[in-house]
Design a protein around this motif. Sequence first.
Motif, PDB file in Angstrom:
ATOM      1  N   ILE A 237     -58.838 -49.227  -5.151  1.00  0.00           N
ATOM      2  CA  ILE A 237     -57.995 -50.134  -4.380  1.00  0.00           C
ATOM      3  C   ILE A 237     -56.865 -49.410  -3.662  1.00  0.00           C
ATOM      4  N   GLY A 238     -56.725 -48.120  -3.857  1.00  0.00           N
ATOM      5  CA  GLY A 238     -55.665 -47.384  -3.185  1.00  0.00           C
ATOM      6  C   GLY A 238     -55.872 -45.892  -3.309  1.00  0.00           C
ATOM      7  N   SER A 239     -55.343 -45.146  -2.361  1.00  0.00           N
ATOM      8  CA  SER A 239     -55.440 -43.682  -2.389  1.00  0.00           C
ATOM      9  C   SER A 239     -54.278 -43.100  -1.612  1.00  0.00           C
ATOM     10  N   GLY A 240     -53.922 -41.907  -1.947  1.00  0.00           N
ATOM     11  CA  GLY A 240     -52.841 -41.201  -1.281  1.00  0.00           C
ATOM     12  C   GLY A 240     -53.098 -39.711  -1.311  1.00  0.00           C
ATOM     13  N   ASN A 241     -52.056 -38.952  -0.983  1.00  0.00           N
ATOM     14  CA  ASN A 241     -52.195 -37.505  -0.971  1.00  0.00           C
ATOM     15  C   ASN A 241     -52.221 -36.910  -2.370  1.00  0.00           C
ATOM     16  N   PHE A 242     -51.695 -37.639  -3.355  1.00  0.00           N
ATOM     17  CA  PHE A 242     -51.573 -37.074  -4.695  1.00  0.00           C
ATOM     18  C   PHE A 242     -52.314 -37.861  -5.767  1.00  0.00           C
ATOM     19  N   SER A 243     -52.726 -39.097  -5.479  1.00  0.00           N
ATOM     20  CA  SER A 243     -53.335 -39.911  -6.526  1.00  0.00           C
ATOM     21  C   SER A 243     -54.269 -40.950  -5.915  1.00  0.00           C
ATOM     22  N   ARG A 244     -55.031 -41.571  -6.799  1.00  0.00           N
ATOM     23  CA  ARG A 244     -55.899 -42.689  -6.444  1.00  0.00           C
ATOM     24  C   ARG A 244     -55.699 -43.804  -7.462  1.00  0.00           C
ATOM     25  N   VAL A 245     -55.898 -45.042  -7.014  1.00  0.00           N
ATOM     26  CA  VAL A 245     -55.702 -46.207  -7.860  1.00  0.00           C
ATOM     27  C   VAL A 245     -57.009 -46.987  -7.905  1.00  0.00           C
ATOM     28  N   PHE A 246     -57.393 -47.391  -9.138  1.00  0.00           N
ATOM     29  CA  PHE A 246     -58.638 -48.113  -9.340  1.00  0.00           C
ATOM     30  C   PHE A 246     -58.362 -49.439 -10.033  1.00  0.00           C
ATOM     31  N   LYS A 247     -59.119 -50.422  -9.650  1.00  0.00           N
ATOM     32  CA  LYS A 247     -59.135 -51.707 -10.343  1.00  0.00           C
ATOM     33  C   LYS A 247     -60.115 -51.586 -11.503  1.00  0.00           C
ATOM     34  N   VAL A 248     -59.635 -51.843 -12.724  1.00  0.00           N
ATOM     35  CA  VAL A 248     -60.447 -51.629 -13.910  1.00  0.00           C
ATOM     36  C   VAL A 248     -60.367 -52.862 -14.809  1.00  0.00           C
ATOM     37  N   LEU A 249     -61.354 -52.964 -15.664  1.00  0.00           N
ATOM     38  CA  LEU A 249     -61.399 -54.003 -16.693  1.00  0.00           C
ATOM     39  C   LEU A 249     -61.297 -53.329 -18.048  1.00  0.00           C
ATOM     40  N   LYS A 250     -60.293 -53.726 -18.824  1.00  0.00           N
ATOM     41  CA  LYS A 250     -60.162 -53.163 -20.161  1.00  0.00           C
ATOM     42  C   LYS A 250     -61.166 -53.832 -21.089  1.00  0.00           C
ATOM     43  N   ARG A 251     -61.920 -53.010 -21.784  1.00  0.00           N
ATOM     44  CA  ARG A 251     -63.034 -53.520 -22.567  1.00  0.00           C
ATOM     45  C   ARG A 251     -62.576 -54.352 -23.756  1.00  0.00           C
ATOM     46  N   LEU A 252     -61.427 -54.033 -24.337  1.00  0.00           N
ATOM     47  CA  LEU A 252     -61.010 -54.714 -25.562  1.00  0.00           C
ATOM     48  C   LEU A 252     -60.425 -56.094 -25.292  1.00  0.00           C
ATOM     49  N   ASP A 253     -59.504 -56.204 -24.329  1.00  0.00           N
ATOM     50  CA  ASP A 253     -58.848 -57.494 -24.104  1.00  0.00           C
ATOM     51  C   ASP A 253     -59.441 -58.277 -22.946  1.00  0.00           C
ATOM     52  N   GLY A 254     -60.333 -57.653 -22.154  1.00  0.00           N
ATOM     53  CA  GLY A 254     -60.983 -58.367 -21.070  1.00  0.00           C
ATOM     54  C   GLY A 254     -60.090 -58.675 -19.888  1.00  0.00           C
ATOM     55  N   CYS A 255     -58.956 -57.971 -19.757  1.00  0.00           N
ATOM     56  CA  CYS A 255     -58.027 -58.212 -18.653  1.00  0.00           C
ATOM     57  C   CYS A 255     -58.145 -57.107 -17.607  1.00  0.00           C
ATOM     58  N   MET A 256     -57.719 -57.444 -16.388  1.00  0.00           N
ATOM     59  CA  MET A 256     -57.762 -56.512 -15.271  1.00  0.00           C
ATOM     60  C   MET A 256     -56.458 -55.720 -15.200  1.00  0.00           C
ATOM     61  N   TYR A 257     -56.578 -54.443 -14.882  1.00  0.00           N
ATOM     62  CA  TYR A 257     -55.423 -53.570 -14.732  1.00  0.00           C
ATOM     63  C   TYR A 257     -55.657 -52.654 -13.533  1.00  0.00           C
ATOM     64  N   ALA A 258     -54.598 -51.991 -13.141  1.00  0.00           N
ATOM     65  CA  ALA A 258     -54.675 -50.924 -12.143  1.00  0.00           C
ATOM     66  C   ALA A 258     -54.378 -49.606 -12.850  1.00  0.00           C
ATOM     67  N   VAL A 259     -55.288 -48.644 -12.715  1.00  0.00           N
ATOM     68  CA  VAL A 259     -55.117 -47.327 -13.329  1.00  0.00           C
ATOM     69  C   VAL A 259     -54.984 -46.302 -12.208  1.00  0.00           C
ATOM     70  N   LYS A 260     -53.901 -45.610 -12.237  1.00  0.00           N
ATOM     71  CA  LYS A 260     -53.595 -44.581 -11.242  1.00  0.00           C
ATOM     72  C   LYS A 260     -53.720 -43.216 -11.905  1.00  0.00           C
ATOM     73  N   HIS A 261     -54.449 -42.319 -11.264  1.00  0.00           N
ATOM     74  CA  HIS A 261     -54.555 -40.966 -11.831  1.00  0.00           C
ATOM     75  C   HIS A 261     -54.403 -39.934 -10.718  1.00  0.00           C
ATOM     76  N   SER A 262     -53.832 -38.813 -11.079  1.00  0.00           N
ATOM     77  CA  SER A 262     -53.524 -37.758 -10.115  1.00  0.00           C
ATOM     78  C   SER A 262     -54.805 -37.079  -9.646  1.00  0.00           C
ATOM     79  N   LEU A 263     -54.811 -36.676  -8.388  1.00  0.00           N
ATOM     80  CA  LEU A 263     -55.962 -35.960  -7.844  1.00  0.00           C
ATOM     81  C   LEU A 263     -55.943 -34.494  -8.248  1.00  0.00           C
ATOM     82  N   LYS A 264     -54.764 -33.920  -8.287  1.00  0.00           N
ATOM     83  CA  LYS A 264     -54.627 -32.503  -8.620  1.00  0.00           C
ATOM     84  C   LYS A 264     -54.599 -32.313 -10.120  1.00  0.00           C
TER      85      LYS A 264
END
Length: 485
Positions: A237-264
Amino acid sequence: MKRKTLRRSSRNSKNCGMIMKGSLANHFTVQLDQVSLNLSLQQNSSQFQNLPDFEANPSAAEPLSQDIDGGDKDFILSQDFFCTPDYITPEMPAMPINLDWNKENVQCPNSPEKIRTVRSKRPKLEGNMVTFPGSNISGHQELVELEIETLGTDETKTEKVVQLQKNHSYVSQSAVALRCRVMPPPCLKNPYLKNASEMDIDPFGNQRSKCAGFYPAGVGGEDLSRYRTDFHEIEQIGSGNFSRVFKVLKRLDGCMYAVKHSLKRLHHDTERCKALMEVQALASLGTHENIVGYYSSWFENEQLYIQMELCDRSLSINKPSKLSTEEEVLEAMHQIAKALQFIHEKGIAHLDVKPDNIYIKNGVYKLGDFGCATLLDGSLPIEEGDARYMPQEILNDKYDHLDKVDIFSLGAAIFELVRGLPLPESGPHFLNLRERKLPLLPGHSLPFQNLLKVMMDPDPTRRPSAKELLENPIFGRPPRTARSK
């Protein structure tokens, strides 16, 4: 008769030698044993004299140390390396002699304390024992071997200490990896938290020097991925010069979150500390309705992962989500101003306010992406955000009024959203905006346009603070636009 008598006396003397008993036989046996013991010790001591002197010449211990280590230095480490307590069973108390074992509630004796000894791996010396035919000295032979083994153990202890001091306690890579898994990461101080002096003390600080880095490199991997185990990735759902953001579903609670992780990949501790600034800023702020929520963070495959609140969309100019009316624009400005007031009261400046970092969820506007956040007092390094939304003093490296920088950026972001065109990165129009030469905005009221000019004043002291901005009467009355009649 004479020959017969002599033959009988010879037979009697032979029998006497075979069935000799009493004190004379015992004395003869002890003498044989003593002679055997003395000869063995003399020969053994002569061979020990030929061995190298470890105390006088420590280098002589090197070949034998290699034999002890067996050529492979991946030895099992002690509990001192893993910083775990060594539990020792206390000594067994003396048991009374007249104890009645038929009674109940008899105290069970504890096991004896384990004796720490260094087992010698010196090869046993052979051919040093002297035996006599017809004599049984097996008991004394074991005694001699035990004494030699004890002597070798003492020299091996000295030899082992010298070798370990020369090698500076070598630790294999497999042991380091194991230690990093069983040992928790260090307690990092959060610079955004006030009165957090109790976090300065790390109980394992002096032992962590044996482990490279405060986070083991490569911990995680595909087989131990926390991201893949805990979350189901849906879409980016998002990207930049240093990171990307993903729409994810947490398996335990069944809720939606945004997880951002660094590219480098963050190989060095300095890079990890810099990346953690965003996490520490979000964690220190806590929860606020106009700030994107923070849940958790971790390192995996030398990348930083941040679990955050999932919003519907951002106000990016590149997305078809332009604010259509002045009422919507004022509502977005008012809510982001509340977020700025909250973080400024915490002593934090955002320094990257722009439409891409303003999100909306269920009609509520939220400020996110604290990657450039710093302290207002200037005690932390300052990293400039997007230059299109930065005032002139930041471009001139003047950091005296960092809270007013966020006010200028908010005014520039609202100006971009109203016009529907991206701000220039350079050129005359770029300079005009920093000199408060804003073009007219058709369809919007003059108080609104004057407010934007005040927020983007070249002098930071003349810009309103976030608290003063919220007290502006434009937010307390319905907006008057050219469209409203």
